[in-house]
Design a protein around this motif. Structure first.
Motif, PDB file in Angstrom:
ATOM      1  N   ASP A  76       0.865  -1.179   0.000  1.00 61.22           N
ATOM      2  CA  ASP A  76       0.000   0.000   0.000  1.00 61.22           C
ATOM      3  C   ASP A  76       0.907   1.236   0.000  1.00 61.22           C
ATOM      4  OD1 ASP A  76      -1.770   2.065   0.530  1.00 61.22           O
ATOM      5  OD2 ASP A  76      -2.727   1.071   2.238  1.00 61.22           O
ATOM      6  N   LEU A  77       0.772   2.087  -1.020  1.00 60.68           N
ATOM      7  CA  LEU A  77       1.616   3.280  -1.116  1.00 60.68           C
ATOM      8  C   LEU A  77       0.940   4.533  -0.559  1.00 60.68           C
ATOM      9  CD1 LEU A  77       3.345   2.905  -4.623  1.00 60.68           C
ATOM     10  CD2 LEU A  77       4.239   2.316  -2.365  1.00 60.68           C
ATOM     11  N   SER A  78      -0.123   4.368   0.206  1.00 58.14           N
ATOM     12  CA  SER A  78      -0.710   5.528   0.870  1.00 58.14           C
ATOM     13  C   SER A  78       0.252   6.034   1.940  1.00 58.14           C
ATOM     14  CB  SER A  78      -2.055   5.174   1.504  1.00 58.14           C
ATOM     15  OG  SER A  78      -1.877   4.277   2.593  1.00 58.14           O
ATOM     16  N   ILE A  79       0.195   7.318   2.234  1.00 56.81           N
ATOM     17  CA  ILE A  79       1.111   7.904   3.216  1.00 56.81           C
ATOM     18  C   ILE A  79       0.922   7.271   4.586  1.00 56.81           C
ATOM     19  CG2 ILE A  79       1.861  10.029   4.333  1.00 56.81           C
ATOM     20  CD1 ILE A  79       2.514   9.728   1.313  1.00 56.81           C
ATOM     21  N   SER A  80      -0.311   7.047   4.979  1.00 53.01           N
ATOM     22  CA  SER A  80      -0.562   6.454   6.295  1.00 53.01           C
ATOM     23  C   SER A  80       0.054   5.060   6.388  1.00 53.01           C
ATOM     24  CB  SER A  80      -2.073   6.388   6.566  1.00 53.01           C
ATOM     25  OG  SER A  80      -2.739   5.659   5.545  1.00 53.01           O
ATOM     26  N   ALA A  81      -0.048   4.271   5.314  1.00 53.23           N
ATOM     27  CA  ALA A  81       0.529   2.924   5.327  1.00 53.23           C
ATOM     28  C   ALA A  81       2.053   2.988   5.353  1.00 53.23           C
ATOM     29  CB  ALA A  81       0.057   2.142   4.116  1.00 53.23           C
ATOM     30  N   LEU A  82       2.636   3.891   4.582  1.00 52.50           N
ATOM     31  CA  LEU A  82       4.097   4.003   4.540  1.00 52.50           C
ATOM     32  C   LEU A  82       4.666   4.397   5.898  1.00 52.50           C
ATOM     33  CD1 LEU A  82       4.500   5.782   1.085  1.00 52.50           C
ATOM     34  CD2 LEU A  82       5.007   3.385   1.625  1.00 52.50           C
ATOM     35  N   LEU A  83       3.973   5.269   6.594  1.00 50.74           N
ATOM     36  CA  LEU A  83       4.439   5.690   7.914  1.00 50.74           C
ATOM     37  C   LEU A  83       4.383   4.550   8.922  1.00 50.74           C
ATOM     38  CD1 LEU A  83       2.800   9.234   8.117  1.00 50.74           C
ATOM     39  CD2 LEU A  83       5.248   8.727   7.996  1.00 50.74           C
ATOM     40  N   GLU A  84       3.522   3.576   8.661  1.00 51.39           N
ATOM     41  CA  GLU A  84       3.429   2.417   9.548  1.00 51.39           C
ATOM     42  C   GLU A  84       4.425   1.326   9.173  1.00 51.39           C
ATOM     43  OE1 GLU A  84       1.624   2.013  12.305  1.00 51.39           O
ATOM     44  OE2 GLU A  84       0.975   4.091  12.091  1.00 51.39           O
ATOM     45  N   THR A  85       4.599   1.097   7.874  1.00 54.92           N
ATOM     46  CA  THR A  85       5.387  -0.066   7.443  1.00 54.92           C
ATOM     47  C   THR A  85       6.888   0.191   7.329  1.00 54.92           C
ATOM     48  OG1 THR A  85       4.924   0.481   5.117  1.00 54.92           O
ATOM     49  CG2 THR A  85       3.433  -1.073   6.209  1.00 54.92           C
ATOM     50  N   LEU A  86       7.297   1.346   6.803  1.00 55.61           N
ATOM     51  CA  LEU A  86       8.731   1.571   6.577  1.00 55.61           C
ATOM     52  C   LEU A  86       9.563   1.496   7.858  1.00 55.61           C
ATOM     53  CD1 LEU A  86       9.217   4.277   3.793  1.00 55.61           C
ATOM     54  CD2 LEU A  86       9.895   1.887   3.764  1.00 55.61           C
ATOM     55  N   PRO A  87       9.104   2.054   8.987  1.00 61.06           N
ATOM     56  CA  PRO A  87       9.945   2.006  10.193  1.00 61.06           C
ATOM     57  C   PRO A  87      10.184   0.593  10.713  1.00 61.06           C
ATOM     58  CG  PRO A  87       8.232   3.673  10.395  1.00 61.06           C
ATOM     59  CD  PRO A  87       7.891   2.868   9.193  1.00 61.06           C
ATOM     60  N   ILE A  88       9.228  -0.314  10.513  1.00 58.28           N
ATOM     61  CA  ILE A  88       9.365  -1.648  11.106  1.00 58.28           C
ATOM     62  C   ILE A  88       9.735  -2.723  10.082  1.00 58.28           C
ATOM     63  CG2 ILE A  88       7.816  -1.152  13.026  1.00 58.28           C
ATOM     64  CD1 ILE A  88       5.611  -2.659  11.554  1.00 58.28           C
ATOM     65  N   SER A  89       9.425  -2.476   8.799  1.00 59.04           N
ATOM     66  CA  SER A  89       9.650  -3.496   7.783  1.00 59.04           C
ATOM     67  C   SER A  89      10.587  -3.065   6.671  1.00 59.04           C
ATOM     68  CB  SER A  89       8.314  -3.924   7.153  1.00 59.04           C
ATOM     69  OG  SER A  89       7.406  -4.383   8.130  1.00 59.04           O
ATOM     70  N   GLY A  90      10.929  -1.779   6.604  1.00 59.83           N
ATOM     71  CA  GLY A  90      11.682  -1.295   5.465  1.00 59.83           C
ATOM     72  C   GLY A  90      10.824  -1.344   4.210  1.00 59.83           C
ATOM     73  N   GLY A  91      11.445  -1.134   3.049  1.00 59.62           N
ATOM     74  CA  GLY A  91      10.651  -1.160   1.832  1.00 59.62           C
ATOM     75  C   GLY A  91      11.507  -0.995   0.595  1.00 59.62           C
ATOM     76  N   HIS A  92      10.857  -1.138  -0.561  1.00 57.61           N
ATOM     77  CA  HIS A  92      11.563  -1.010  -1.834  1.00 57.61           C
ATOM     78  C   HIS A  92      11.456   0.410  -2.372  1.00 57.61           C
ATOM     79  CE1 HIS A  92       7.629  -1.183  -3.698  1.00 57.61           C
ATOM     80  NE2 HIS A  92       7.427  -2.438  -3.344  1.00 57.61           N
ATOM     81  N   CYS A  93      11.907   0.600  -3.610  1.00 59.52           N
ATOM     82  CA  CYS A  93      12.095   1.945  -4.147  1.00 59.52           C
ATOM     83  C   CYS A  93      10.823   2.787  -4.135  1.00 59.52           C
ATOM     84  CB  CYS A  93      12.667   1.890  -5.555  1.00 59.52           C
ATOM     85  SG  CYS A  93      11.650   1.048  -6.773  1.00 59.52           S
ATOM     86  N   PHE A  94       9.693   2.209  -4.541  1.00 58.45           N
ATOM     87  CA  PHE A  94       8.478   3.012  -4.634  1.00 58.45           C
ATOM     88  C   PHE A  94       7.982   3.441  -3.251  1.00 58.45           C
ATOM     89  CE2 PHE A  94       8.426   0.587  -8.643  1.00 58.45           C
ATOM     90  CZ  PHE A  94       8.372   1.652  -9.522  1.00 58.45           C
ATOM     91  N   GLN A  95       8.193   2.618  -2.252  1.00 63.03           N
ATOM     92  CA  GLN A  95       7.813   3.002  -0.895  1.00 63.03           C
ATOM     93  C   GLN A  95       8.660   4.175  -0.402  1.00 63.03           C
ATOM     94  OE1 GLN A  95       8.107  -1.380   0.037  1.00 63.03           O
ATOM     95  NE2 GLN A  95       6.635  -0.816   1.615  1.00 63.03           N
ATOM     96  N   HIS A  96       9.966   4.076  -0.610  1.00 65.01           N
ATOM     97  CA  HIS A  96      10.868   5.148  -0.171  1.00 65.01           C
ATOM     98  C   HIS A  96      10.606   6.445  -0.937  1.00 65.01           C
ATOM     99  CE1 HIS A  96      13.690   3.278   2.671  1.00 65.01           C
ATOM    100  NE2 HIS A  96      13.451   2.148   1.999  1.00 65.01           N
ATOM    101  N   SER A  97      10.507   6.350  -2.245  1.00 68.57           N
ATOM    102  CA  SER A  97      10.383   7.574  -3.050  1.00 68.57           C
ATOM    103  C   SER A  97       9.047   8.268  -2.822  1.00 68.57           C
ATOM    104  CB  SER A  97      10.587   7.265  -4.535  1.00 68.57           C
ATOM    105  OG  SER A  97       9.610   6.377  -5.026  1.00 68.57           O
ATOM    106  N   GLU A  98       7.977   7.494  -2.635  1.00 73.07           N
ATOM    107  CA  GLU A  98       6.678   8.125  -2.408  1.00 73.07           C
ATOM    108  C   GLU A  98       6.610   8.837  -1.059  1.00 73.07           C
ATOM    109  OE1 GLU A  98       3.572   8.457  -4.467  1.00 73.07           O
ATOM    110  OE2 GLU A  98       5.473   8.464  -5.547  1.00 73.07           O
ATOM    111  N   LEU A  99       7.206   8.241  -0.030  1.00 77.47           N
ATOM    112  CA  LEU A  99       7.211   8.909   1.266  1.00 77.47           C
ATOM    113  C   LEU A  99       8.085  10.161   1.228  1.00 77.47           C
ATOM    114  CD1 LEU A  99       6.260   9.010   4.151  1.00 77.47           C
ATOM    115  CD2 LEU A  99       8.145   7.472   4.789  1.00 77.47           C
ATOM    116  N   MET A 100       9.268  10.058   0.622  1.00 82.50           N
ATOM    117  CA  MET A 100      10.155  11.217   0.533  1.00 82.50           C
ATOM    118  C   MET A 100       9.523  12.321  -0.313  1.00 82.50           C
ATOM    119  SD  MET A 100      13.994  11.814   0.591  1.00 82.50           S
ATOM    120  CE  MET A 100      13.487  12.548   2.164  1.00 82.50           C
ATOM    121  N   PHE A 101       8.867  11.956  -1.407  1.00 83.78           N
ATOM    122  CA  PHE A 101       8.186  12.939  -2.250  1.00 83.78           C
ATOM    123  C   PHE A 101       7.147  13.705  -1.430  1.00 83.78           C
ATOM    124  CE2 PHE A 101       4.760  14.399  -4.934  1.00 83.78           C
ATOM    125  CZ  PHE A 101       5.390  14.933  -6.042  1.00 83.78           C
TER     126      PHE A 101
END
Length: 279
Positions: free
Chosen positions: A54-79
Motif C-alpha cells: 500500500d503506497l498511501s502515506i498512512s501505510a508508509l508511515l506504519e510499514t517503513l519504520p518496522i519493515s523497510g521497503g523497496h524503491c516506490f515506498q521510499h520515493s513516495e514517502l520522501m516525495f
C-alpha cells in the motif's frame, strides 16, 4: 501528506523539535540524510511473492519504520515530505540498469525524485538499496557533467537528446546505474505522477518477464553516518558488504542464520530465518 502525518514522520526520523524546516538546500540535505539512515531498504517481501504494498502515506508511515521497503515506498514517502515542506519536486520514472545496457522495450521499474531550488536541480534517490547516493546530487540537466558529493562518491550524468543516464564511480570506473527520459518539448526530464507511479509499482509485482528485484536477488540495506550496509542473496548464496567512502570496507559470506541475525542487529529488521529459495 497532512500536518499530522508530517509530524509523525519528523518523530520517526528524530528531528529536533526546535529546528524549523523550509524549502532550501540545507533542509533538503538534512531530510534526505535522515531518511536514508533511518529507513532500511528491502525487497525480500517482493521476492517471496507477498501482496503488493500500500503506497498511501498512512501505510508508509506504519510499514517503513518496522519493515523497510523497496524503491516506490521510499520515493513516495520522501516525495510527500518534500512537497509538504514546500519544495518544487517531481517524480521521474527510470530504468534500473546497474551495469547493463538499455534495451528498447524494457519496462520502467524505478522512481527517482528531482527537486528544483532556484535555478538548480537536485537528484534524490532514497530507494536504490546500498546504491542510493549518500546525499542529494546537484546536477546540470543541460550537458554531461561529473559531480563529487562527498569523499569516494562521484557521479556522472550523461545528457543526450532523448534521455539521461546516471553513472556511479565504482572501483575506478563508472557503473551505469539507470536511465530516464528527456522530454523533447521541455528539454528536461520527463516527469511522472501519482497514478503512473501506482501503475509502475503494480507492474513490478505483476508484470511479465524477469524483473530482477522480484525474480533474481534479495537486497537489504541501510546507510549509517559513515558507511553503507549491504546484505545480498543471489543464486543460493548469502553475503554482507560494508562500504565506506565508495570502497568496500568489509566483505564476507554468510549462512542463512547469520544473514538474518545480522540483518536484525544492523538494520533493525526482523524476518523469519528460513532458507530463501533460489528461483
Amino acid at each position: 501528506m497532512d500536518s499530522e502525518q508530517f509530524a509523525k514522520y519528523l518523530e520517526l526520523i528524530d528531528h529536533p523539535v526546535q529546528l524549523p524546516l523550509s524549502p532550501d538546500v540545507t533542509c533538503l540535505y538534512f531530510l534526505y540524510r535522515e531518511h536514508v539512515t533511518r529507513f532500511p531498504y528491502q525487497n525480500l517481501d517482493l521476492y517471496l511473492g507477498k501482496p503488493r504494498v500500500d503506497l498511501s502515506i498512512s501505510a508508509l508511515l506504519e510499514t517503513l519504520p518496522i519493515s523497510g521497503g523497496h524503491c516506490f515506498q521510499h520515493s513516495e514517502l520522501m516525495f510527500a515530505v518534500l512537497e509538504h515542506v514546500g519544495f518544487t519536486v517531481e517524480r521521474v520514472a527510470a530504468w534500473v540498469l546497474m551495469g547493463n545496457q538499455y534495451q528498447e522495450g524494457m519496462p520502467l521499474n524505478h522512481n527517482i525524485i528531482l527537486v528544483k531550488i532556484g535555478e538548480d536541480t537536485y537528484l534524490c534517490d532514497p530507494g536504490l538499496a546500498s546504491a542510493s547516493p549518500r546525499f542529494p546530487i546537484k546536477i546540470n540537466m543541460e550537458s554531461t557533467n561529473e559531480v563529487t558529493i562527498s569523499e569516494g562518491d562521484m557521479y556522472k550524468l550523461e545528457v543526450q537528446d532523448k534521455f539521461y543516464q546516471l553513472y556511479w564511480m565504482m572501483k575506478d570506473s563508472y557503473l551505469l546505474m539507470y536511465r530516464f527520459e528527456r522530454s523533447s518539448s521541455t528539454g528536461w526530464a520527463k516527469t511522472s505522477d501519482r497514478e503512473s507511479t501506482l501503475e509502475l509499482c503494480k507492474n513490478v509485482y505483476e508484470g511479465p518477464g524477469v524483473i530482477p528485484i522480484r525474480d533474481k536477488y534479495v537486497k537489504i540495506a541501510l546507510q549509517t553516518q559513515d558507511s553503507k550496509i549491504d546484505f545480498f542473496f543471489n543464486d543460493g548464496s548469502y553475503s554482507l558488504k560494508i562500504f565506506s567512502k565508495g570502497r568496500p570496507r568489509e566483505e564476507r559470506s554468510l549462512d542463512c542464520m547469520q544473514f538474518f541475525q545480522l540483518v536484525k542487529e544492523m538494520c533493525n529488521l526482523e524476518f523469519e530465518a528460513t532458507e530463501i529459495v533460489k528461483k
